[in-house]
Design an enzyme around this catalytic site. Structure first.
Site, PDB file in Angstrom:
ATOM      1  N   HIS A 121      -5.305   3.647   1.806  1.00 38.55           N
ATOM      2  CA  HIS A 121      -5.069   4.128   3.169  1.00 38.55           C
ATOM      3  C   HIS A 121      -4.348   3.002   3.919  1.00 38.55           C
ATOM      4  O   HIS A 121      -4.579   1.816   3.638  1.00 38.55           O
ATOM      5  CB  HIS A 121      -6.443   4.398   3.792  1.00 38.55           C
ATOM      6  CG  HIS A 121      -6.436   5.049   5.133  1.00 38.55           C
ATOM      7  ND1 HIS A 121      -6.149   4.373   6.288  1.00 38.55           N
ATOM      8  CD2 HIS A 121      -6.711   6.320   5.502  1.00 38.55           C
ATOM      9  CE1 HIS A 121      -6.254   5.201   7.317  1.00 38.55           C
ATOM     10  NE2 HIS A 121      -6.585   6.396   6.872  1.00 38.55           N
ATOM     11  N   ASP A 198     -13.210  -0.707   0.381  1.00 39.12           N
ATOM     12  CA  ASP A 198     -13.145   0.267   1.462  1.00 39.12           C
ATOM     13  C   ASP A 198     -13.899   1.526   0.993  1.00 39.12           C
ATOM     14  O   ASP A 198     -13.420   2.275   0.151  1.00 39.12           O
ATOM     15  CB  ASP A 198     -11.658   0.555   1.745  1.00 39.12           C
ATOM     16  CG  ASP A 198     -11.449   1.758   2.653  1.00 39.12           C
ATOM     17  OD1 ASP A 198     -12.424   2.447   2.992  1.00 39.12           O
ATOM     18  OD2 ASP A 198     -10.282   2.012   3.013  1.00 39.12           O
ATOM     19  N   GLN A 201     -14.227   6.758   2.030  1.00 37.82           N
ATOM     20  CA  GLN A 201     -14.282   8.070   1.379  1.00 37.82           C
ATOM     21  C   GLN A 201     -15.421   8.181   0.378  1.00 37.82           C
ATOM     22  O   GLN A 201     -15.754   9.277  -0.064  1.00 37.82           O
ATOM     23  CB  GLN A 201     -12.957   8.372   0.666  1.00 37.82           C
ATOM     24  CG  GLN A 201     -11.794   8.579   1.580  1.00 37.82           C
ATOM     25  CD  GLN A 201     -11.969   9.782   2.493  1.00 37.82           C
ATOM     26  OE1 GLN A 201     -12.629  10.758   2.153  1.00 37.82           O
ATOM     27  NE2 GLN A 201     -11.377   9.722   3.667  1.00 37.82           N
ATOM     28  N   LYS A 224     -17.478   9.908   8.850  1.00 40.40           N
ATOM     29  CA  LYS A 224     -17.178  10.644   7.610  1.00 40.40           C
ATOM     30  C   LYS A 224     -18.466  10.998   6.877  1.00 40.40           C
ATOM     31  O   LYS A 224     -18.441  11.609   5.810  1.00 40.40           O
ATOM     32  CB  LYS A 224     -16.270   9.818   6.712  1.00 40.40           C
ATOM     33  CG  LYS A 224     -14.894   9.583   7.345  1.00 40.40           C
ATOM     34  CD  LYS A 224     -13.913   9.045   6.363  1.00 40.40           C
ATOM     35  CE  LYS A 224     -12.696   8.427   7.026  1.00 40.40           C
ATOM     36  NZ  LYS A 224     -11.684   9.415   7.404  1.00 40.40           N
ATOM     37  N   CYS A 362      -2.114   9.117   5.800  1.00 38.76           N
ATOM     38  CA  CYS A 362      -2.129   7.650   6.005  1.00 38.76           C
ATOM     39  C   CYS A 362      -2.046   6.916   4.681  1.00 38.76           C
ATOM     40  O   CYS A 362      -2.676   5.864   4.484  1.00 38.76           O
ATOM     41  CB  CYS A 362      -3.377   7.197   6.764  1.00 38.76           C
ATOM     42  SG  CYS A 362      -3.463   7.808   8.420  1.00 38.76           S
TER      43      CYS A 362
HETATM   44  C1  LIG Z   1      -9.926   5.404   2.437  1.00 36.69           C
HETATM   45  C2  LIG Z   1      -9.916   5.239   3.931  1.00 36.69           C
HETATM   46  N1  LIG Z   1      -9.895   4.012   4.452  1.00 36.69           N
HETATM   47  C3  LIG Z   1      -9.906   3.810   5.769  1.00 36.69           C
HETATM   48  C4  LIG Z   1      -9.916   4.852   6.661  1.00 36.69           C
HETATM   49  C5  LIG Z   1      -9.925   4.568   8.124  1.00 36.69           C
HETATM   50  O1  LIG Z   1     -11.153   4.955   8.676  1.00 36.69           O
HETATM   51  P1  LIG Z   1     -11.385   4.909  10.249  1.00 36.69           P
HETATM   52  O2  LIG Z   1     -10.228   5.623  10.858  1.00 36.69           O
HETATM   53  O3  LIG Z   1     -12.693   5.607  10.445  1.00 36.69           O
HETATM   54  O4  LIG Z   1     -11.422   3.477  10.641  1.00 36.69           O
HETATM   55  C6  LIG Z   1      -9.918   6.145   6.174  1.00 36.69           C
HETATM   56  C7  LIG Z   1      -9.866   7.310   7.095  1.00 36.69           C
HETATM   57  O5  LIG Z   1      -9.436   8.369   6.743  1.00 36.69           O
HETATM   58  C8  LIG Z   1      -9.921   6.353   4.766  1.00 36.69           C
HETATM   59  O6  LIG Z   1      -9.931   7.574   4.251  1.00 36.69           O
END
Ligand SMILES: Cc1ncc(COP(=O)(O)O)c(C=O)c1O
Length: 404
Positions: A121, A198, A201, A224, A362
């Protein structure tokens, strides 16, 4: 076993209609829906004990502080962190990653290397690029293959004594691939590099054990996993959190302040400047309770069933291609229909009450790899049903007829 009819009663939003049709919510990878049990906790907080925490002697402040710190403890237990102060409340995954990327500025020098995966992402790419710009470190990328899996033999080649940090997601938001993070962590540690995972997901589907993983940093977002927006968690090993400088200055994160010198508070407060999202933290704890009461094994088993069912049904549509075909995959299906823009499919299925996401999710480098502008992404949660998948398949067929 999941009793999906019973579970659905917990989610008031699932009763609503969109464009005159029952809502089918398949945008769970973007944000999950909120059960009444969590909504009640939010209402209770603002109705009964809304107060600032940690610095008040009055009853409301004590109650809010106790509830906030109890949530931290709950999150510690959920992730199996060794200490409650290794749990830092953040505003979400993005905040957690930026905190670490900024903190590493003084630890890196020109020529050091950091490794990212091709499946990230943007929030797990851009903060590290900014870190490299500040320090002169070099960003290396573990490539992916046609199935959307990381090419681990290249990872082996990239690792060296120059590698200082490795960061990858646990599960890809765009393709659903579950990455081999155990191996990634072990190999990074063998060359002395730290690892950030991270888990944005992954946490809606699995319960990570940060000690068993031996991971240095693990980040996630509450929204999420049935919790509120604007709330997240950064787990960090105590030794790293002690070494890292504070991210922001302000109230809460200090020990003593004079104009000559300020000393910082201990963990976790060193990283929690200002009034935090108190209600969000407490509600995050409630969301974790809610998901644990259902059970992550049951959640994973049921979602896998939905994934297999939807994969099979969608592939019956002529011209439909699924991106992300790893056998290690969670309940996310990214697809396109030949000759039709994903945005057009998303718009038509929305008219039929079905929420899917369209675009690059993203994760532009993944779309570039497949040479596509984006995909339609349907992501399933434990409160979805096979009947809803049937509705999606019918809607996609209609969209194809109208646009094809
Ligand atoms: C794999 C991953 N990393 C980071 C994020 C960013 O999360 P947040 O917008 O809650 O900070 C997302 C959000 O879709 C994601 O799917």
């Amino acid at each position: 076993m999941i009793d999906v009819d019973k579970i659905r009663l917990d989610f008031p939003i699932l009763n609503r209609e969109v464009n005159g049709k029952p809502l089918v919510y398949f945008d769970n990878a973007a944000t999950s829906q909120t059960p009444q049990q969590v909504i009640d906790v939010i209402v209770d907080y603002y109705s009964n004990y809304n107060a600032n925490i940690h610095r008040g002697v009055h009853t409301l402040s004590q109650e809010a502080t106790d509830a906030y710190e109890a949530a931290r403890k709950k999150i510690q237990e959920h992730f199996n962190a060794a200490k409650p102060y290794e749990i830092i409340f953040t505003s979400g995954t993005t905040h957690g990653i930026n905190l670490i990327a900024t903190g590493f500025t003084s630890f890196l020098k020109k020529g050091d290397e950091v490794i990212v995966s091709a499946l990230e992402h943007h929030s797990n790419i851009v903060p590290w690029q900014m870190l490299c710009e500040r320090t002169g470190a070099v960003l290396k990328v573990i490539p992916m293959n046609e199935d959307g899996e990381l090419v681990m033999s290249v990872y082996d080649e990239l690792l060296s004594d120059k590698t200082k940090l490795v960061f990858t997601n646990h599960i890809s938001n765009a393709l659903g691939t579950i990455n081999p993070i155990e191996t990634i962590i072990e190999k990074a540690h063998a060359v002395g590099a730290a690892v950030l995972i991270d888990g944005a997901q992954a946490c809606p589907h699995v319960k990570p054990d940060v000690q068993a993983l031996d991971v240095d940093f693990y980040v996630a977002s509450a929204h999420k996993m049935c919790g509120p927006t604007g709330m997240g968690v950064l787990y960090g090993k105590e030794e790293w959190l002690e070494k890292l400088p504070p991210y922001q200055g302000g109230g809460e994160m200090i020990d003593e302040v004079t104009f000559e010198k300020t000393t910082y508070a201990g963990l976790p407060h060193k990283f929690e400047a200002g009034t935090p999202n108190i209600c969000g933290g407490i509600a995050f704890g409630a969301a974790i309770d809610y998901m644990n009461n259902i059970g992550f094994d049951a959640i994973a088993a049921y979602e896998n069933e939905l994934l297999s069912y939807a994969t099979e049904k969608l592939l019956e549509i002529d011209g439909l291609k699924i991106y992300g075909t790893s056998t290690e995959k969670t309940s996310v299906i990214s697809f396109n229909i030949e000759g039709i823009h994903p945005y057009d499919i998303g718009t038509i299925v929305d008219k039929l009450g079905i929420a899917v996401r369209t675009g690059h999710h993203c994760a532009q480098p993944i779309m570039d790899y497949f040479k596509i502008p984006g995909t339609v992404r349907a992501s399933f949660s434990f409160y979805n049903t096979k009947a809803e998948i049937d509705a999606l398949v019918d809607a996609v067929k209609k969209a194809k007829m109208m646009l094809g």
